[in-house]
Design a protein around this motif. Structure first.
Motif, PDB file in Angstrom:
ATOM      1  N   UNK A  10      -5.527  10.795  14.704  1.00 55.48           N
ATOM      2  CA  UNK A  10      -5.079  10.522  16.072  1.00 55.48           C
ATOM      3  C   UNK A  10      -4.281   9.223  16.178  1.00 55.48           C
ATOM      4  N   UNK A  11      -4.286   8.403  15.129  1.00 59.87           N
ATOM      5  CA  UNK A  11      -3.649   7.089  15.189  1.00 59.87           C
ATOM      6  C   UNK A  11      -2.129   7.203  15.079  1.00 59.87           C
ATOM      7  N   UNK A  12      -1.396   6.374  15.809  1.00 59.02           N
ATOM      8  CA  UNK A  12       0.057   6.372  15.681  1.00 59.02           C
ATOM      9  C   UNK A  12       0.565   5.584  14.474  1.00 59.02           C
ATOM     10  N   UNK A  13      -0.325   4.782  13.861  1.00 60.47           N
ATOM     11  CA  UNK A  13       0.100   3.930  12.754  1.00 60.47           C
ATOM     12  C   UNK A  13      -1.031   3.745  11.754  1.00 60.47           C
ATOM     13  N   UNK A  14      -0.696   3.956  10.490  1.00 59.75           N
ATOM     14  CA  UNK A  14      -1.630   3.713   9.381  1.00 59.75           C
ATOM     15  C   UNK A  14      -1.054   2.577   8.549  1.00 59.75           C
ATOM     16  N   UNK A  15      -1.870   1.570   8.275  1.00 55.02           N
ATOM     17  CA  UNK A  15      -1.390   0.354   7.597  1.00 55.02           C
ATOM     18  C   UNK A  15      -2.139   0.173   6.289  1.00 55.02           C
ATOM     19  N   UNK A  16      -1.408   0.053   5.208  1.00 49.43           N
ATOM     20  CA  UNK A  16      -2.004  -0.186   3.894  1.00 49.43           C
ATOM     21  C   UNK A  16      -1.586  -1.542   3.360  1.00 49.43           C
ATOM     22  N   UNK A  17      -2.532  -2.244   2.755  1.00 43.48           N
ATOM     23  CA  UNK A  17      -2.247  -3.534   2.123  1.00 43.48           C
ATOM     24  C   UNK A  17      -2.391  -3.347   0.627  1.00 43.48           C
ATOM     25  N   UNK A  18      -1.348  -3.693  -0.114  1.00 42.72           N
ATOM     26  CA  UNK A  18      -1.279  -3.455  -1.554  1.00 42.72           C
ATOM     27  C   UNK A  18      -1.013  -4.769  -2.273  1.00 42.72           C
ATOM     28  N   UNK A  19      -1.398  -4.838  -3.563  1.00 45.73           N
ATOM     29  CA  UNK A  19      -1.194  -6.074  -4.323  1.00 45.73           C
ATOM     30  C   UNK A  19      -0.699  -5.763  -5.734  1.00 45.73           C
ATOM     31  N   UNK A  20       0.014  -6.737  -6.323  1.00 40.22           N
ATOM     32  CA  UNK A  20       0.477  -6.604  -7.702  1.00 40.22           C
ATOM     33  C   UNK A  20      -0.690  -6.705  -8.665  1.00 40.22           C
ATOM     34  N   UNK A  21      -1.656  -7.574  -8.341  1.00 33.58           N
ATOM     35  CA  UNK A  21      -2.809  -7.798  -9.211  1.00 33.58           C
ATOM     36  C   UNK A  21      -4.074  -7.260  -8.550  1.00 33.58           C
ATOM     37  N   UNK A  22      -5.052  -6.968  -9.383  1.00 34.14           N
ATOM     38  CA  UNK A  22      -6.306  -6.415  -8.879  1.00 34.14           C
ATOM     39  C   UNK A  22      -7.435  -7.361  -9.266  1.00 34.14           C
ATOM     40  N   UNK A  23      -7.516  -8.502  -8.568  1.00 32.92           N
ATOM     41  CA  UNK A  23      -8.499  -9.521  -8.908  1.00 32.92           C
ATOM     42  C   UNK A  23      -8.953 -10.245  -7.637  1.00 32.92           C
ATOM     43  N   UNK A  24     -10.002 -11.073  -7.733  1.00 23.94           N
ATOM     44  CA  UNK A  24     -10.538 -11.723  -6.530  1.00 23.94           C
ATOM     45  C   UNK A  24      -9.528 -12.553  -5.746  1.00 23.94           C
ATOM     46  N   UNK A  25      -8.629 -13.241  -6.421  1.00 22.76           N
ATOM     47  CA  UNK A  25      -7.637 -14.032  -5.678  1.00 22.76           C
ATOM     48  C   UNK A  25      -6.754 -13.126  -4.818  1.00 22.76           C
ATOM     49  N   UNK A  26      -6.329 -11.996  -5.396  1.00 22.07           N
ATOM     50  CA  UNK A  26      -5.530 -11.045  -4.623  1.00 22.07           C
ATOM     51  C   UNK A  26      -6.336 -10.481  -3.462  1.00 22.07           C
ATOM     52  N   UNK A  27      -7.608 -10.178  -3.692  1.00 18.54           N
ATOM     53  CA  UNK A  27      -8.442  -9.616  -2.626  1.00 18.54           C
ATOM     54  C   UNK A  27      -8.600 -10.596  -1.471  1.00 18.54           C
ATOM     55  N   UNK A  28      -8.722 -11.884  -1.795  1.00 16.81           N
ATOM     56  CA  UNK A  28      -8.812 -12.896  -0.739  1.00 16.81           C
ATOM     57  C   UNK A  28      -7.531 -12.909   0.087  1.00 16.81           C
ATOM     58  N   UNK A  29      -6.386 -12.885  -0.575  1.00 17.39           N
ATOM     59  CA  UNK A  29      -5.102 -12.866   0.132  1.00 17.39           C
ATOM     60  C   UNK A  29      -4.968 -11.608   0.984  1.00 17.39           C
ATOM     61  N   UNK A  30      -5.420 -10.477   0.449  1.00 17.05           N
ATOM     62  CA  UNK A  30      -5.399  -9.228   1.206  1.00 17.05           C
ATOM     63  C   UNK A  30      -6.214  -9.373   2.492  1.00 17.05           C
ATOM     64  N   UNK A  31      -7.398  -9.994   2.376  1.00 10.52           N
ATOM     65  CA  UNK A  31      -8.227 -10.210   3.555  1.00 10.52           C
ATOM     66  C   UNK A  31      -7.560 -11.109   4.573  1.00 10.52           C
TER      67      UNK A  31
END
Length: 350
Positions: free
Chosen positions: A260-281
């Protein structure tokens, strides 16, 4: 701080009635930084687990993960824990910028120490930066909504503004606006939920975080009203989750919400590590707060990412980067009740 003041502080926090101007009546560095943390702990977190701890040292706030609130079955990599802490950091920074005292953020990642926030001129009563006023209000009123979105599109100018919020070179924000693709993301999420609920250990863990609103003593977790569970079904829901596989039913409800949502938003990263996850948050919270300033609600759905459907998510969004976080955005009449928070003093280490 005496017990009476603590009770008042907790009540204010439960009702999200933080008065920004109270900051200027505080006369010590420690208490001013403690006040800043009131905004931080209103951040979203997995199962509303609130997995953060703080230590105030002069003009520094050290931010730690709390091993007590790790979720071994819902979040085995601790990705969502770090994303949650990233959301918390973003709130603290927003508040610090409003009061013109934030200086810098250092991501540390040494054992439980995640980051150090530095502040300056903490005791100076500068005029607040009104560019951040709406964000502070959004911090206090943001909710992770559940249910069906209204049939109303989000303006392209708002989507363009979301893109401009990303100042991380290794993080990318992507969108699904086509209804067919959003429905496909809804199906992937539904499949992720079905997979999760086949695991008895996941269900047992999940059931500990969901409880009826009749229980007034909980200061974390998810009250069933937040899930829009009707009474008396809301009383039974934790037990149903624990002892029965209701994943198919839950997956269908979540699929309808996403579709039902008009917009789906995905956050992606080059690296898969805790520093990237913090930035994603941090970026995710930045976007969700911005949307809240536009009266646009957000709903977090990460089951497809957590349950091994990452390649399908990549293909759907058209990227080779690693999917880390996903939420939907749109217009919805939301619940007036907020998820609870533990006392600020429970988060501060001495």
């Amino acid at each position: 701080m005496d017990n009476k003041e603590r009770k008042i502080s907790d009540e204010v926090l439960m009702k999200r009635q933080i008065i920004d101007e109270d900051f200027y009546s505080i006369t010590s560095i420690y208490e001013r930084l403690r006040f800043i943390l009131l905004y931080g702990i209103l951040a979203p977190s997995t199962h509303n687990s609130q997995p953060w701890l703080f230590k105030i040292r002069d003009t520094l706030i050290e931010v730690y993960s709390n091993p007590k609130y790790c979720l071994p079955y819902a979040d085995p990599l601790k990705r969502d824990m770090y994303i949650s802490i990233g959301c918390c950091l973003e709130n603290i920074i927003k508040a610090g910028r409003y009061f013109r005292i934030f200086e810098k953020l250092e991501i540390v990642l040494k054992e439980e120490l995640v980051a150090i926030l530095s502040f300056k001129d903490v005791l100076e009563n500068k005029d607040p930066d009104l560019d951040f006023k709406e964000y502070l209000e959004a911090i206090k009123t943001r909710q992770n909504v559940r249910g069906l979105f209204e049939n109303k599109n989000i303006e392209e100018s708002i989507i363009d503004e979301i893109k401009s919020l990303n100042d991380f070179e290794d993080i990318e924000v992507l969108f699904l606006k086509d209804k067919t693709k959003i429905e496909e993301m809804a199906k992937l999420t539904a499949e992720g939920i079905r997979r999760a609920y086949t695991d008895k250990n996941f269900r047992k863990e999940m059931s500990k975080w969901i409880y009826p609103d009749l229980i007034k003593t909980r200061k974390d977790g998810i009250p069933t009203s937040s899930l829009k569970a009707p009474f008396p079904f809301s009383i039974l829901l934790p037990y149903l989750i624990r002892y029965l596989n209701i994943g198919k039913k839950l997956s269908e409800l979540n699929k309808l919400s996403i579709a039902s949502a008009p917009l789906s938003i995905g956050i992606f990263s080059k690296n898969n590590n805790p520093e990237s996850w913090i930035k994603v948050g941090m970026l995710s919270e930045r976007i969700m707060l911005y949307l809240k300033t536009k009266e646009i609600k957000t709903s977090i759905f990460v089951a497809a990412i957590e349950m091994g459907l990452t390649n399908e998510v990549k293909n759907l969004f058209g990227t080779e980067l690693e999917p880390q976080f996903h939420f939907c955005a749109g217009y919805m009449k939301s619940n007036d009740k907020y998820t609870p928070r533990r006392s600020i003093d429970e988060f501060i280490m001495h």
